[in-house]
Design a protein around this motif. Structure first.
Motif, PDB file in Angstrom:
ATOM      1  N   VAL A 135       0.904  -1.170   0.000  1.00  0.00           N
ATOM      2  CA  VAL A 135       0.000   0.000   0.000  1.00  0.00           C
ATOM      3  C   VAL A 135       0.938   1.213   0.000  1.00  0.00           C
ATOM      4  N   PRO A 136       1.067   1.892  -1.145  1.00  0.00           N
ATOM      5  CA  PRO A 136       2.165   2.864  -1.276  1.00  0.00           C
ATOM      6  C   PRO A 136       1.883   4.236  -0.672  1.00  0.00           C
ATOM      7  N   TYR A 137       0.634   4.508  -0.313  1.00  0.00           N
ATOM      8  CA  TYR A 137       0.301   5.806   0.301  1.00  0.00           C
ATOM      9  C   TYR A 137      -0.984   5.655   1.111  1.00  0.00           C
ATOM     10  N   PRO A 138      -1.172   6.506   2.124  1.00  0.00           N
ATOM     11  CA  PRO A 138      -2.395   6.398   2.925  1.00  0.00           C
ATOM     12  C   PRO A 138      -3.582   7.054   2.227  1.00  0.00           C
ATOM     13  N   MET A 139      -4.782   6.486   2.494  1.00  0.00           N
ATOM     14  CA  MET A 139      -6.023   7.022   1.916  1.00  0.00           C
ATOM     15  C   MET A 139      -7.091   7.048   3.003  1.00  0.00           C
ATOM     16  N   PRO A 140      -8.016   8.014   2.922  1.00  0.00           N
ATOM     17  CA  PRO A 140      -8.977   8.161   4.019  1.00  0.00           C
ATOM     18  C   PRO A 140      -9.914   6.969   4.207  1.00  0.00           C
ATOM     19  N   ARG A 141     -10.225   6.225   3.126  1.00  0.00           N
ATOM     20  CA  ARG A 141     -11.126   5.068   3.276  1.00  0.00           C
ATOM     21  C   ARG A 141     -10.523   4.010   4.194  1.00  0.00           C
ATOM     22  N   PHE A 142      -9.187   3.941   4.213  1.00  0.00           N
ATOM     23  CA  PHE A 142      -8.532   2.821   4.903  1.00  0.00           C
ATOM     24  C   PHE A 142      -7.760   3.218   6.154  1.00  0.00           C
ATOM     25  N   ALA A 143      -7.467   4.517   6.314  1.00  0.00           N
ATOM     26  CA  ALA A 143      -6.568   4.919   7.406  1.00  0.00           C
ATOM     27  C   ALA A 143      -7.176   4.672   8.775  1.00  0.00           C
ATOM     28  N   ALA A 144      -8.517   4.611   8.846  1.00  0.00           N
ATOM     29  CA  ALA A 144      -9.141   4.396  10.151  1.00  0.00           C
ATOM     30  C   ALA A 144      -9.960   3.110  10.165  1.00  0.00           C
ATOM     31  N   ALA A 145      -9.665   2.217   9.205  1.00  0.00           N
ATOM     32  CA  ALA A 145     -10.504   1.024   9.077  1.00  0.00           C
ATOM     33  C   ALA A 145     -10.339   0.080  10.266  1.00  0.00           C
ATOM     34  N   ARG A 146      -9.120  -0.012  10.794  1.00  0.00           N
ATOM     35  CA  ARG A 146      -8.885  -0.901  11.936  1.00  0.00           C
ATOM     36  C   ARG A 146      -8.645  -0.062  13.180  1.00  0.00           C
ATOM     37  N   THR A 147      -9.105  -0.538  14.339  1.00  0.00           N
ATOM     38  CA  THR A 147      -8.960   0.245  15.570  1.00  0.00           C
ATOM     39  C   THR A 147      -7.518   0.656  15.795  1.00  0.00           C
ATOM     40  N   GLU A 148      -6.580  -0.263  15.515  1.00  0.00           N
ATOM     41  CA  GLU A 148      -5.180   0.048  15.813  1.00  0.00           C
ATOM     42  C   GLU A 148      -4.627   1.157  14.914  1.00  0.00           C
ATOM     43  N   ASP A 149      -5.319   1.463  13.814  1.00  0.00           N
ATOM     44  CA  ASP A 149      -4.855   2.549  12.930  1.00  0.00           C
ATOM     45  C   ASP A 149      -5.401   3.914  13.338  1.00  0.00           C
ATOM     46  N   ARG A 150      -6.430   3.910  14.189  1.00  0.00           N
ATOM     47  CA  ARG A 150      -7.179   5.159  14.384  1.00  0.00           C
ATOM     48  C   ARG A 150      -6.392   6.211  15.161  1.00  0.00           C
ATOM     49  N   ALA A 151      -5.430   5.766  15.986  1.00  0.00           N
ATOM     50  CA  ALA A 151      -4.661   6.755  16.756  1.00  0.00           C
ATOM     51  C   ALA A 151      -3.350   7.129  16.054  1.00  0.00           C
ATOM     52  N   LEU A 152      -3.145   6.604  14.837  1.00  0.00           N
ATOM     53  CA  LEU A 152      -1.883   6.873  14.130  1.00  0.00           C
ATOM     54  C   LEU A 152      -2.038   8.020  13.139  1.00  0.00           C
TER      55      LEU A 152
ATOM     56  N   VAL B 135      10.326  19.927   0.846  1.00  0.00           N
ATOM     57  CA  VAL B 135       9.820  18.584   1.161  1.00  0.00           C
ATOM     58  C   VAL B 135       8.291  18.583   1.017  1.00  0.00           C
ATOM     59  N   TRP B 136       7.773  17.510   0.416  1.00  0.00           N
ATOM     60  CA  TRP B 136       6.316  17.332   0.327  1.00  0.00           C
ATOM     61  C   TRP B 136       5.897  16.072   1.083  1.00  0.00           C
ATOM     62  N   LEU B 137       4.763  16.174   1.809  1.00  0.00           N
ATOM     63  CA  LEU B 137       4.190  15.017   2.504  1.00  0.00           C
ATOM     64  C   LEU B 137       2.692  14.948   2.213  1.00  0.00           C
ATOM     65  N   TRP B 138       2.161  13.742   2.296  1.00  0.00           N
ATOM     66  CA  TRP B 138       0.705  13.515   2.258  1.00  0.00           C
ATOM     67  C   TRP B 138       0.347  12.900   3.610  1.00  0.00           C
ATOM     68  N   VAL B 139      -0.481  13.585   4.380  1.00  0.00           N
ATOM     69  CA  VAL B 139      -0.719  13.214   5.780  1.00  0.00           C
ATOM     70  C   VAL B 139      -2.202  12.920   5.972  1.00  0.00           C
ATOM     71  N   VAL B 140      -2.513  11.742   6.502  1.00  0.00           N
ATOM     72  CA  VAL B 140      -3.912  11.335   6.686  1.00  0.00           C
ATOM     73  C   VAL B 140      -4.106  10.886   8.129  1.00  0.00           C
ATOM     74  N   ALA B 141      -5.216  11.291   8.754  1.00  0.00           N
ATOM     75  CA  ALA B 141      -5.493  10.809  10.112  1.00  0.00           C
ATOM     76  C   ALA B 141      -6.992  10.870  10.384  1.00  0.00           C
ATOM     77  N   ASP B 142      -7.395  10.060  11.339  1.00  0.00           N
ATOM     78  CA  ASP B 142      -8.786  10.017  11.769  1.00  0.00           C
ATOM     79  C   ASP B 142      -9.068  11.276  12.591  1.00  0.00           C
ATOM     80  N   ASN B 143      -9.861  12.169  12.029  1.00  0.00           N
ATOM     81  CA  ASN B 143     -10.107  13.456  12.708  1.00  0.00           C
ATOM     82  C   ASN B 143     -10.829  13.266  14.034  1.00  0.00           C
ATOM     83  N   LEU B 144     -11.606  12.179  14.163  1.00  0.00           N
ATOM     84  CA  LEU B 144     -12.351  11.992  15.420  1.00  0.00           C
ATOM     85  C   LEU B 144     -11.461  11.408  16.522  1.00  0.00           C
TER      86      LEU B 144
END
Ligand SMILES: NC(=O)c1ccc[n+]([C@@H]2O[C@H](COP(=O)([O-])OP(=O)(O)OC[C@H]3O[C@@H](n4cnc5c(N)ncnc54)[C@H](OP(=O)(O)O)[C@@H]3O)[C@@H](O)[C@H]2O)c1
Length: 349
Positions: free
Chosen positions: A285-302, A318-327
């Motif tokens: 999985v080469p980059y994070p995406m919002p559909r999957f970044a919070a799919a598992r409980t262990e991912d939600r705080a990352l 430097v460029w970054l793409w940053v995804v996180a569970d807003n809740l």
């Protein structure tokens, strides 16, 4: 053992706070859920399958406001302004999720992974502010770069999910999307939580603009990271966009660092940072995406970071793409971790 009052317990953030407390984040004597009179009769324990010691839901007007060690405010800035200082004066450590107190000098603005030192002492104001959801994931990704090469200038474009607009925002997006899928020619829904129809659309203004044209969300993103990172001179500017995604905020971030870097150095610094999951171009999985970044409980705080690039003609760019569970990252887990820090310091219970 703590007695925690949770104001806004029935909302999007409040419900996630309950789930985290139920998972045993802090030792609990009792959680007192508080909401508006509209929610009278709601049985949160049954709805959310909770086993923590939960008092019956109390409408704010009827709540006696005494005896709480901690008050978690998750009911918007107006309620925070009305209740925050009063609850602190009654002895509670107030952890506020709204923008009401964030920039006050006597109120620490805390991301536990970034500036835990801001909570070295119990604040005299009795108030601790949780930063804006987009700010939290941004500073968690910026800090390793700051340590690696120093930050000079940050430009961020956000892609913010409907759940940032609370339960009403989620419902509006779901209902309008379903309507459009059954009738593409249906008239646009009236402006609701997002000021414009969000389904199959992008709304490039979050909150009211001031006389400069920068919207409220963009102004928060320009101020809060400076306070959290302790870099009052940091140049930082943002465009905030609401997107028709249910959960997880995304950010495209361009950082000018003080010392030249390679992409490998940036990736290694991010990968070595607790709480960050790095995605490399060569990963399955080469980059994070919002559909999957919070799919598992262990991912939600990352905080999920990918698309690390250093500009070919500028080793400071430097460029970054940053995804996180807003809740979670952006609200509930940050707030609960602040309570955990206070417990660790022995201020509570
Ligand atoms: N959503 C996010 O991603 C996010 C991220 C960071 C920070 N925040 C902040 O967290 C707070 C809560 O946001 P949310 O998304 O959870 O909103 P929400 O889903 O709309 O929930 C709002 C909560 O506040 C309660 N409330 C509203 N008016 C009230 C009143 N007059 N008296 C008592 N309770 C009242 C609601 O109770 P009823 O159910 O009874 O109406 C509900 O429990 C806001 O300050 C927001 O800015 C949100």
């Amino acid at each position: 053992m703590l007695r925690i009052a949770l104001i806004g317990a029935t909302g999007a953030v409040g419900r996630e706070c309950l789930a985290l407390l139920d998972a045993g984040a802090v030792p609990l004597a009792e959680v007192v859920p508080v909401a508006s009179a509209r929610s009278a009769g709601t049985d949160l324990a049954a709805e959310l399958d909770l086993s923590l010691p939960l008092a019956p839901l109390t409408p704010l007007e009827e709540w006696d406001r005494t005896g709480a060690d901690v008050a978690l405010l998750c009911a918007g800035a107006e309620i925070s302004r009305r209740e925050g200082e009063r609850l602190a004066a009654a002895g509670a450590l107030v952890v506020d999720n709204s923008s009401a107190f964030r920039m006050r000098p006597d109120v620490p603005l805390v991301v536990p992974q970034v500036n835990p030192g801001a909570l070295a002492e119990r604040p005299g104001s009795g108030l601790v502010a949780n930063p804006n959801c987009s700010t939290i994931q941004l500073v968690r990704a910026l800090q390793p770069l700051h340590k690696l090469a120093g930050l000079d200038d940050v430009v961020v474009a956000t892609y913010q999910a409907a759940s940032g607009g609370g339960l009403r925002g989620l419902a509006e997006l779901g209902e309008a999307s379903a309507r459009m899928l059954s009738d593409v020619g249906a008239p646009a829904e009236p402006p609701g939580r997002f000021g414009q129809p969000l389904a199959f659309n992008l709304v490039p203004e979050i909150g009211l603009p001031d006389e400069t044209g920068f919207a409220h969300e963009e102004r928060k993103l320009a101020c809060e990271p400076r306070k959290i990172l302790g870099l009052p001179e940091l140049r930082i500017t943002a465009t905030a966009v609401r997107v028709p995604v249910f959960h997880c905020h995304c950010e495209a971030v361009r950082i000018r660092v003080r010392r030249p870097v390679t992409a490998a150095q940036v990736e290694d610094a991010l990968a070595a940072t607790p709480g960050i999951r790095l995605y490399r171009r060569t990963d399955a999985v080469p980059y994070p995406m919002p559909r999957f970044a919070a799919a598992r409980t262990e991912d939600r705080a990352l905080v999920h970071v990918g698309r690390v690039r250093v500009e070919p003609d500028d080793p400071h760019g430097v460029w970054l793409w940053v995804v996180a569970d807003n809740l979670w990252v952006g609200a509930a887990s940050n707030a609960v971790e602040i309570v955990e820090l206070a417990v660790k310091h022995g201020w509570l219970g």
